[in-house]
Design an enzyme around this catalytic site. Structure first.
Site, PDB file in Angstrom:
ATOM      1  N   HIS A  99     -11.826   6.150   1.702  1.00 37.67           N
ATOM      2  CA  HIS A  99     -11.880   7.456   2.373  1.00 37.67           C
ATOM      3  C   HIS A  99     -11.676   8.589   1.396  1.00 37.67           C
ATOM      4  CE1 HIS A  99      -7.428   7.245   2.097  1.00 37.67           C
ATOM      5  NE2 HIS A  99      -7.661   5.959   2.235  1.00 37.67           N
ATOM      6  N   GLU A 130      -6.632  -1.183  -4.167  1.00 37.47           N
ATOM      7  CA  GLU A 130      -6.981   0.227  -3.948  1.00 37.47           C
ATOM      8  C   GLU A 130      -6.561   1.107  -5.117  1.00 37.47           C
ATOM      9  OE1 GLU A 130      -5.037   2.051  -0.549  1.00 37.47           O
ATOM     10  OE2 GLU A 130      -6.578   3.604  -0.414  1.00 37.47           O
ATOM     11  N   ASP A 174       0.859  -1.187   0.000  1.00 35.93           N
ATOM     12  CA  ASP A 174       0.000   0.000   0.000  1.00 35.93           C
ATOM     13  C   ASP A 174       0.895   1.237   0.000  1.00 35.93           C
ATOM     14  OD1 ASP A 174      -1.887   1.999   0.461  1.00 35.93           O
ATOM     15  OD2 ASP A 174      -3.091   0.720   1.784  1.00 35.93           O
ATOM     16  N   GLU A 223     -11.012   1.174  -1.482  1.00 35.10           N
ATOM     17  CA  GLU A 223     -10.131   0.059  -1.116  1.00 35.10           C
ATOM     18  C   GLU A 223     -10.838  -1.131  -0.476  1.00 35.10           C
ATOM     19  OE1 GLU A 223      -7.203   1.001   1.970  1.00 35.10           O
ATOM     20  OE2 GLU A 223      -8.027   3.001   2.123  1.00 35.10           O
ATOM     21  N   HIS A 258      -7.801  11.557   5.391  1.00 32.74           N
ATOM     22  CA  HIS A 258      -9.190  11.226   5.713  1.00 32.74           C
ATOM     23  C   HIS A 258     -10.030  12.491   5.730  1.00 32.74           C
ATOM     24  CE1 HIS A 258      -8.732   6.924   6.337  1.00 32.74           C
ATOM     25  NE2 HIS A 258      -7.514   7.236   6.688  1.00 32.74           N
ATOM     26  N   ASP A 287      -3.196   7.256  -3.454  1.00 34.82           N
ATOM     27  CA  ASP A 287      -3.178   6.135  -2.517  1.00 34.82           C
ATOM     28  C   ASP A 287      -3.518   4.885  -3.325  1.00 34.82           C
ATOM     29  OD1 ASP A 287      -3.428   4.512  -0.271  1.00 34.82           O
ATOM     30  OD2 ASP A 287      -5.027   5.696   0.667  1.00 34.82           O
TER      31      ASP A 287
HETATM   32 MN    MN Z   1      -3.747   2.805   0.868  1.00 38.47          MN
HETATM   33 MN    MN Z   2      -6.376   4.344   1.580  1.00 38.05          MN
END
Ligand code: MN
Ligand code: MN
Length: 300
Positions: free
Chosen positions: A159, A285, A88, A192, A167, A99
């Protein structure tokens, strides 16, 4: 909220391009015997080389660990044949974040569990457009993963992203929920899905290796004060790894200081998250910008 003419939009796109390129290079390095620490240093080094900065420490979570594992400065663990690896990666360009996460079996082929998470992500992305509600996405993610005979991890979510913030308030569930928020044009989200053959929940381990600056607090140890000032200056509100502050104190003092910082509320400690029944977890993700017609996937 970002529109295509914005500089912000271009920076989201650039962050996405860096993240996707680094992910590709990183996946090629996941081989039996390779140290997790070496991969982490490689990933974070490549991000900088390509003109970005890590938006958070690279998470390299194995098997039943779903998230929040990042190698320590003294990490000796290596990949073993058959490990289910979740990589990640977070990149930011001037605070605009991409992300991305992928799962891979060391020395093996893509598993059904990985396919379930990837398929859920693909279907979620297909349905994104202004007005679609987050709980409708959650329902599709859940239905897709259950269609493979697995469960989504119900207490992990996608998110919203905003500048220097991972976030941005709104979450995207991986299960059907009663209430949802409507997506708006210009919103940026990380979607994700996590799939597991276990209970479909993660629980906290005691250990934390990833932290985030919260606020200045009175502190007893001089190393705590040093680490807090350093974290505030270099990482701001974004997460940092123990590794990234390990040069500030000897190992034993470092651990004492991080404990004091977390206990005092100066920093947030991200506990390592593992599946409740210790079953394997796969994650997929991508980051998307909601557009008038649908969405732009910055990490694809
Ligand atoms: Mn991530
Ligand atoms: Mn994430």
């Amino acid at each position: 909220m970002v529109s295509m003419e914005d500089e912000a939009y271009q920076k989201y796109i650039k962050a996405g391009e860096i993240a996707k390129e680094v992910m590709q290079r990183a996946l090629e390095k996941v081989k039996p015997g390779v140290k997790l620490l070496d991969l982490a240093n490689f990933v974070e080094g490549e991000i900088e080389k390509l003109g970005g900065k890590p938006a958070f420490p690279v998470n390299i979570s194995l098997n039943e660990v779903a998230a929040h594992y990042s190698p320590t400065a003294w990490d000796t663990r290596t990949f073993a044949e058959g490990d289910l690896v979740k990589l990640d990666i977070g990149v930011h360009v001037d605070g605009y974040i991409a992300d991305i996460a992928k799962s891979i079996v060391v020395g093996g082929e893509e598993s059904e569990l990985i396919r379930a998470s990837e398929d859920a992500l693909r279907r979620a992305i297909e349905m994104i457009e202004p007005g679609v509600k987050t709980n409708e996405i959650g329902a599709v993610v859940e239905e897709t993963i259950r269609g493979y005979g697995f469960k989504p991890v119900e207490n992990l979510t996608g998110h919203m992203l905003s500048r220097y913030s991972l976030h941005g308030g709104v979450t995207v569930p991986n299960v059907k929920t009663r209430h949802g928020d409507a997506l708006r044009e210009g919103d940026v989200f990380a979607i994700e899905p996590f799939a597991t053959s276990g209970a479909g929940r993660v629980v906290d381990e005691n250990e934390a290796i990833i932290f985030r600056y919260l606020k200045d607090r009175p502190l007893r140890l001089k190393e705590s004060r040093l680490i807090l000032a350093y974290a505030k200056e270099h990482f701001g509100a974004l997460p940092f790894a123990e590794r990234w502050v390990a040069h500030l104190a000897p190992k034993h003092r470092l651990h004492m200081a991080l404990r004091e910082l977390a206990y005092s509320g100066a920093i947030y400690a991200y506990k390592i998250l593992r599946e409740k029944q210790r079953a394997p977890v796969a994650q997929a993700e991508h980051t998307v910008i909601v557009t008038a017609e649908g969405c732009e996937v910055t990490t694809l």
